[in-house]
Scaffold this motif. Structure first.
Motif, PDB file in Angstrom:
ATOM      1  N   ALA A  30     -29.270 -12.548 -22.505  1.00  0.00           N
ATOM      2  CA  ALA A  30     -29.717 -11.295 -21.885  1.00  0.00           C
ATOM      3  C   ALA A  30     -30.607 -11.553 -20.678  1.00  0.00           C
ATOM      4  CB  ALA A  30     -30.451 -10.438 -22.912  1.00  0.00           C
ATOM      5  N   THR A  31     -31.487 -12.553 -20.795  1.00  0.00           N
ATOM      6  CA  THR A  31     -32.440 -12.797 -19.710  1.00  0.00           C
ATOM      7  C   THR A  31     -31.826 -13.575 -18.547  1.00  0.00           C
ATOM      8  OG1 THR A  31     -33.310 -14.692 -20.949  1.00  0.00           O
ATOM      9  CG2 THR A  31     -34.505 -12.608 -21.141  1.00  0.00           C
ATOM     10  N   MET A  32     -30.546 -13.936 -18.631  1.00  0.00           N
ATOM     11  CA  MET A  32     -29.875 -14.427 -17.420  1.00  0.00           C
ATOM     12  C   MET A  32     -29.899 -13.350 -16.345  1.00  0.00           C
ATOM     13  SD  MET A  32     -28.852 -17.586 -17.499  1.00  0.00           S
ATOM     14  CE  MET A  32     -30.384 -17.933 -18.360  1.00  0.00           C
ATOM     15  N   GLY A  33     -29.847 -12.076 -16.775  1.00  0.00           N
ATOM     16  CA  GLY A  33     -29.993 -10.984 -15.826  1.00  0.00           C
ATOM     17  C   GLY A  33     -31.375 -10.970 -15.195  1.00  0.00           C
ATOM     18  N   SER A  34     -32.396 -11.312 -15.981  1.00  0.00           N
ATOM     19  CA  SER A  34     -33.762 -11.375 -15.459  1.00  0.00           C
ATOM     20  C   SER A  34     -33.933 -12.565 -14.521  1.00  0.00           C
ATOM     21  CB  SER A  34     -34.758 -11.470 -16.616  1.00  0.00           C
ATOM     22  OG  SER A  34     -34.563 -10.411 -17.527  1.00  0.00           O
ATOM     23  N   LEU A 200     -23.217 -16.886 -15.801  1.00  0.00           N
ATOM     24  CA  LEU A 200     -23.666 -17.207 -17.161  1.00  0.00           C
ATOM     25  C   LEU A 200     -23.875 -15.943 -17.991  1.00  0.00           C
ATOM     26  CD1 LEU A 200     -26.214 -20.080 -16.399  1.00  0.00           C
ATOM     27  CD2 LEU A 200     -23.884 -20.299 -17.300  1.00  0.00           C
ATOM     28  N   LEU A 201     -24.414 -14.899 -17.364  1.00  0.00           N
ATOM     29  CA  LEU A 201     -24.608 -13.634 -18.073  1.00  0.00           C
ATOM     30  C   LEU A 201     -23.272 -13.038 -18.487  1.00  0.00           C
ATOM     31  CD1 LEU A 201     -26.377 -11.251 -19.030  1.00  0.00           C
ATOM     32  CD2 LEU A 201     -26.233 -10.328 -16.701  1.00  0.00           C
ATOM     33  N   PHE A 202     -22.301 -13.039 -17.583  1.00  0.00           N
ATOM     34  CA  PHE A 202     -20.993 -12.466 -17.885  1.00  0.00           C
ATOM     35  C   PHE A 202     -20.346 -13.193 -19.069  1.00  0.00           C
ATOM     36  CE2 PHE A 202     -16.363 -12.338 -17.366  1.00  0.00           C
ATOM     37  CZ  PHE A 202     -16.162 -10.961 -17.353  1.00  0.00           C
ATOM     38  N   ILE A 203     -20.344 -14.519 -19.026  1.00  0.00           N
ATOM     39  CA  ILE A 203     -19.729 -15.292 -20.120  1.00  0.00           C
ATOM     40  C   ILE A 203     -20.495 -15.071 -21.424  1.00  0.00           C
ATOM     41  CG2 ILE A 203     -19.232 -17.617 -20.954  1.00  0.00           C
ATOM     42  CD1 ILE A 203     -18.843 -18.441 -17.996  1.00  0.00           C
ATOM     43  N   GLY A 204     -21.815 -15.069 -21.331  1.00  0.00           N
ATOM     44  CA  GLY A 204     -22.647 -14.960 -22.531  1.00  0.00           C
ATOM     45  C   GLY A 204     -22.484 -13.658 -23.282  1.00  0.00           C
ATOM     46  N   THR A 205     -22.178 -12.559 -22.573  1.00  0.00           N
ATOM     47  CA  THR A 205     -22.074 -11.263 -23.258  1.00  0.00           C
ATOM     48  C   THR A 205     -20.908 -11.197 -24.234  1.00  0.00           C
ATOM     49  OG1 THR A 205     -20.813 -10.361 -21.366  1.00  0.00           O
ATOM     50  CG2 THR A 205     -23.198  -9.949 -21.412  1.00  0.00           C
ATOM     51  N   PHE A 206     -19.980 -12.141 -24.144  1.00  0.00           N
ATOM     52  CA  PHE A 206     -18.876 -12.179 -25.101  1.00  0.00           C
ATOM     53  C   PHE A 206     -19.281 -12.860 -26.414  1.00  0.00           C
ATOM     54  CE2 PHE A 206     -16.703 -11.633 -21.051  1.00  0.00           C
ATOM     55  CZ  PHE A 206     -15.751 -10.672 -21.361  1.00  0.00           C
ATOM     56  N   PHE A 207     -20.506 -13.415 -26.458  1.00  0.00           N
ATOM     57  CA  PHE A 207     -20.947 -14.164 -27.632  1.00  0.00           C
ATOM     58  C   PHE A 207     -22.223 -13.601 -28.242  1.00  0.00           C
ATOM     59  CE2 PHE A 207     -18.505 -16.995 -24.908  1.00  0.00           C
ATOM     60  CZ  PHE A 207     -17.579 -17.518 -25.807  1.00  0.00           C
ATOM     61  N   VAL A 208     -22.633 -12.401 -27.839  1.00  0.00           N
ATOM     62  CA  VAL A 208     -23.821 -11.774 -28.418  1.00  0.00           C
ATOM     63  C   VAL A 208     -23.418 -10.450 -29.064  1.00  0.00           C
ATOM     64  CG1 VAL A 208     -25.373 -12.842 -26.749  1.00  0.00           C
ATOM     65  CG2 VAL A 208     -24.443 -10.574 -26.267  1.00  0.00           C
ATOM     66  N   PRO A 209     -24.202  -9.979 -30.044  1.00  0.00           N
ATOM     67  CA  PRO A 209     -23.847  -8.739 -30.743  1.00  0.00           C
ATOM     68  C   PRO A 209     -24.263  -7.500 -29.958  1.00  0.00           C
ATOM     69  CG  PRO A 209     -25.876  -9.611 -31.635  1.00  0.00           C
ATOM     70  CD  PRO A 209     -25.402 -10.623 -30.623  1.00  0.00           C
ATOM     71  N   ALA A 210     -23.708  -6.377 -30.370  1.00  0.00           N
ATOM     72  CA  ALA A 210     -24.172  -5.091 -29.858  1.00  0.00           C
ATOM     73  C   ALA A 210     -25.519  -4.759 -30.476  1.00  0.00           C
ATOM     74  CB  ALA A 210     -23.147  -4.008 -30.182  1.00  0.00           C
ATOM     75  N   SER A 211     -26.263  -3.868 -29.842  1.00  0.00           N
ATOM     76  CA  SER A 211     -27.546  -3.434 -30.382  1.00  0.00           C
ATOM     77  C   SER A 211     -27.343  -2.654 -31.677  1.00  0.00           C
ATOM     78  CB  SER A 211     -28.254  -2.536 -29.358  1.00  0.00           C
ATOM     79  OG  SER A 211     -29.232  -1.735 -29.989  1.00  0.00           O
ATOM     80  N   PRO A 212     -28.011  -3.063 -32.779  1.00  0.00           N
ATOM     81  CA  PRO A 212     -27.859  -2.308 -34.036  1.00  0.00           C
ATOM     82  C   PRO A 212     -28.372  -0.880 -33.924  1.00  0.00           C
ATOM     83  CG  PRO A 212     -29.584  -3.985 -34.229  1.00  0.00           C
ATOM     84  CD  PRO A 212     -28.876  -4.245 -32.943  1.00  0.00           C
ATOM     85  N   HIS A 213     -29.422  -0.658 -33.130  1.00  0.00           N
ATOM     86  CA  HIS A 213     -29.941   0.699 -32.934  1.00  0.00           C
ATOM     87  C   HIS A 213     -28.884   1.579 -32.279  1.00  0.00           C
ATOM     88  CE1 HIS A 213     -34.310   0.024 -33.835  1.00  0.00           C
ATOM     89  NE2 HIS A 213     -33.923  -1.236 -33.659  1.00  0.00           N
ATOM     90  N   TRP A 214     -28.222   1.039 -31.246  1.00  0.00           N
ATOM     91  CA  TRP A 214     -27.180   1.799 -30.564  1.00  0.00           C
ATOM     92  C   TRP A 214     -26.010   2.055 -31.494  1.00  0.00           C
ATOM     93  CZ3 TRP A 214     -22.050   0.868 -29.133  1.00  0.00           C
ATOM     94  CH2 TRP A 214     -21.508   1.784 -28.226  1.00  0.00           C
ATOM     95  N   LEU A 215     -25.647   1.070 -32.322  1.00  0.00           N
ATOM     96  CA  LEU A 215     -24.534   1.239 -33.259  1.00  0.00           C
ATOM     97  C   LEU A 215     -24.825   2.353 -34.258  1.00  0.00           C
ATOM     98  CD1 LEU A 215     -23.651  -2.507 -33.948  1.00  0.00           C
ATOM     99  CD2 LEU A 215     -22.224  -0.857 -32.723  1.00  0.00           C
ATOM    100  N   VAL A 216     -26.039   2.379 -34.799  1.00  0.00           N
ATOM    101  CA  VAL A 216     -26.402   3.439 -35.742  1.00  0.00           C
ATOM    102  C   VAL A 216     -26.378   4.802 -35.044  1.00  0.00           C
ATOM    103  CG1 VAL A 216     -28.270   4.381 -37.151  1.00  0.00           C
ATOM    104  CG2 VAL A 216     -27.731   1.951 -37.270  1.00  0.00           C
TER     105      VAL A 216
END
Length: 484
Positions: A30-34, A200-216
């Protein structure tokens, strides 16, 4: 709808080591964006001196007006990007939004590196700014929702660490290239490197989960439970957070619509508080120092290359301060840290003004001025910046968290643009008394924090939302009683 391997898994409760490793990886991605944000905002100070050269010498022939446009176009783009990405992240999810922003980072960096004219450079910098602003509002929210109450403060604060690390990398790249490369187009290489964290950010987003708060919030409770089991060490943490999130989701569904919620006074008060914090952050003058330190130091007689190299000191101090800030937010409240930081910032600005106004122009003045700038930056990046980004991930209700964070962060970028655009002419008109003006503004900011900012330390996001509703609701009822 977001989906990935995390949503398909049905894991048992993860071990402590695997949880820490997974959280570290998610935050790193996520912080690759930062990191891209920091590099893009920092590299311009080193690239501008070469971009001002005439076209036959490899530059773009920038004059003072177009120089200001090139610098501020990214910031105005960031204001738009922060605003739009907030709504997109509520609609499509934090992860999909970050993936889209990664593409903009790459396209914007490539466009600025290849820009043949000033007009195209301004357009590409604006596009890059959309990505920078979008990342600045989405990354803290995503980390806060992934991290959980116990680890939220230190993990969200890594956002600030990566921003200043990106700026440090930019300063080092600028200094090394200016000393080692004898190429009229070296500024293009500086700008092209910004593509790396975007990729790196683009590739990495395929390997991280969605936000559980957003999912709920989207009604995907089972998916949220699967994700949460991979991110928490103890089953009771999962049960407590799931219970809080489901309760919050039920209240949101039974409560007012999004449109009606945005009209409620307690929500508007939070938006104004968030916007006020954006003013506090930017009118410290931090980006006047970050963008224009070489100009400030040149007024003391320091040479151009030495002034550019001195910005590495800015970057090193900012990184060290951000590391200290990560420890600080875990131990101290948001309000005490902000008030301490603002107090030292005010003193440093008064000291800098005195050094520049009353001392003779010599090496001693140069070193003292640099020392004042470094003290300012240390307390700014330790006590103010990390707390700002942490508050932006905490203050707003889940139903409109992305949208309101985006709105508040967008206003922060507008304040950033005002300071960046106004600082050179203000310095030309008011001279070094400019720093006394910033000190006066920061005294007002200190009063605002003392009177208006709520404390959020030690609460879950759901507890913060409930506390904000109760706090501002009670104030409204009290005000209504006084009026009656």
């Amino acid at each position: 709808m977001e989906t990935n391997d995390y949503d398909k898994e049905t894991p048992e409760q993860a071990s402590g080591d695997s949880v820490r490793q997974r959280l570290f990886f998610v935050v790193l991605v996520a912080t690759m964006g930062s990191l891209a944000y920091g590099y893009d905002t920092g590299i311009i100070s080193g690239a501008l001196p070469f971009m001002t050269l005439p076209a036959p010498q490899g530059g773009l022939g920038l004059n003072p007006f177009t120089e200001g446009l090139v610098t501020s176009s990214l910031i105005f783009g960031a204001a738009l990007g922060a605003f739009l990405s907030g709504y997109l992240s509520d609609r499509f999810g934090r992860r999909i939004t970050l993936r889209s922003l990664a593409l903009l980072f790459v396209l914007g960096a490539l466009g600025t590196a290849l820009a043949p004219t000033v007009n195209i450079m301004i357009v590409m910098r604006f596009l890059l700014g959309v990505a920078v602003g979008g990342g600045s509002s989405t990354v803290p929210v995503f980390i806060a929702e992934i991290a959980g109450p116990r680890k939220r403060a230190p993990l969200v604060s890594r956002n600030e660490l990566m921003i200043v690390s990106g700026q440090l990398v930019a300063y080092i790249v600028s200094a090394l290239m200016s000393y080692l490369l004898n190429d009229p187009h070296l500024w293009r290489y500086m700008l092209a490197l910004a593509m790396v964290p975007g990729v790196l950010l683009f590739i990495g987003t395929f390997f991280v989960p969605a936000s559980p708060h957003w999912l709920v919030a989207e009604g995907r409770v089972k998916d949220a439970l699967r994700v949460l089991k991979t991110l928490r060490e103890h089953p009771r943490e999962v049960q407590k957070e799931m219970s809080d999130m489901k309760q919050q989701a039920r209240e949101s569904q039974q409560g007012p619509s999004t449109k009606e919620l945005l009209k409620q006074k307690w929500v508007l008060r939070l938006v104004l508080t968030g916007a006020g914090m954006g003013f506090v952050l930017q009118f410290t003058g931090v980006n006047a120092f970050m963008y224009y330190t070489p100009i400030i130091l040149k007024t003391t007689g320091m040479g151009t290359s030495a002034s550019i190299a001195a910005t590495i000191g800015n970057g090193i101090v900012s990184v060290l301060a951000a590391i200290a800030g990560i420890k600080g937010v875990s131990r101290f409240g948001r309000r005490p840290m902000l008030m301490t930081g603002l107090t030292i910032v005010i003193c440093a600005q008064i000291a800098l003004g005195c050094v520049l106004v009353f001392m003779p122009q010599d090496m001693t003045q140069s070193l003292l001025a640099l020392g004042c700038i470094l003290v300012f930056l240390f307390f700014m990046q330790m006590c103010i910046s990390p707390v700002y980004w942490l508050l932006m991930s905490e203050l707003f209700p889940m139903k409109v968290r992305g949208a309101l964070t985006g709105t508040a962060v967008s206003f922060q970028w507008i304040c950033n643009a005002i300071v960046a655009f106004a600082f050179p002419p203000l310095l030309a008109v008011a001279g070094n008394t400019t720093f006394f003006i910033f000190a006066l503004i920061n005294i007002g900011s200190l009063i605002f924090v003392a009177m208006a900012l709520p404390e959020t330390r030690g609460k879950s996001l759901e507890q913060i939302e409930t506390a904000m509703r109760q706090r501002f609701g009670e104030q409204e009822r009290a005000a209504a009683g006084e009026t009656a």
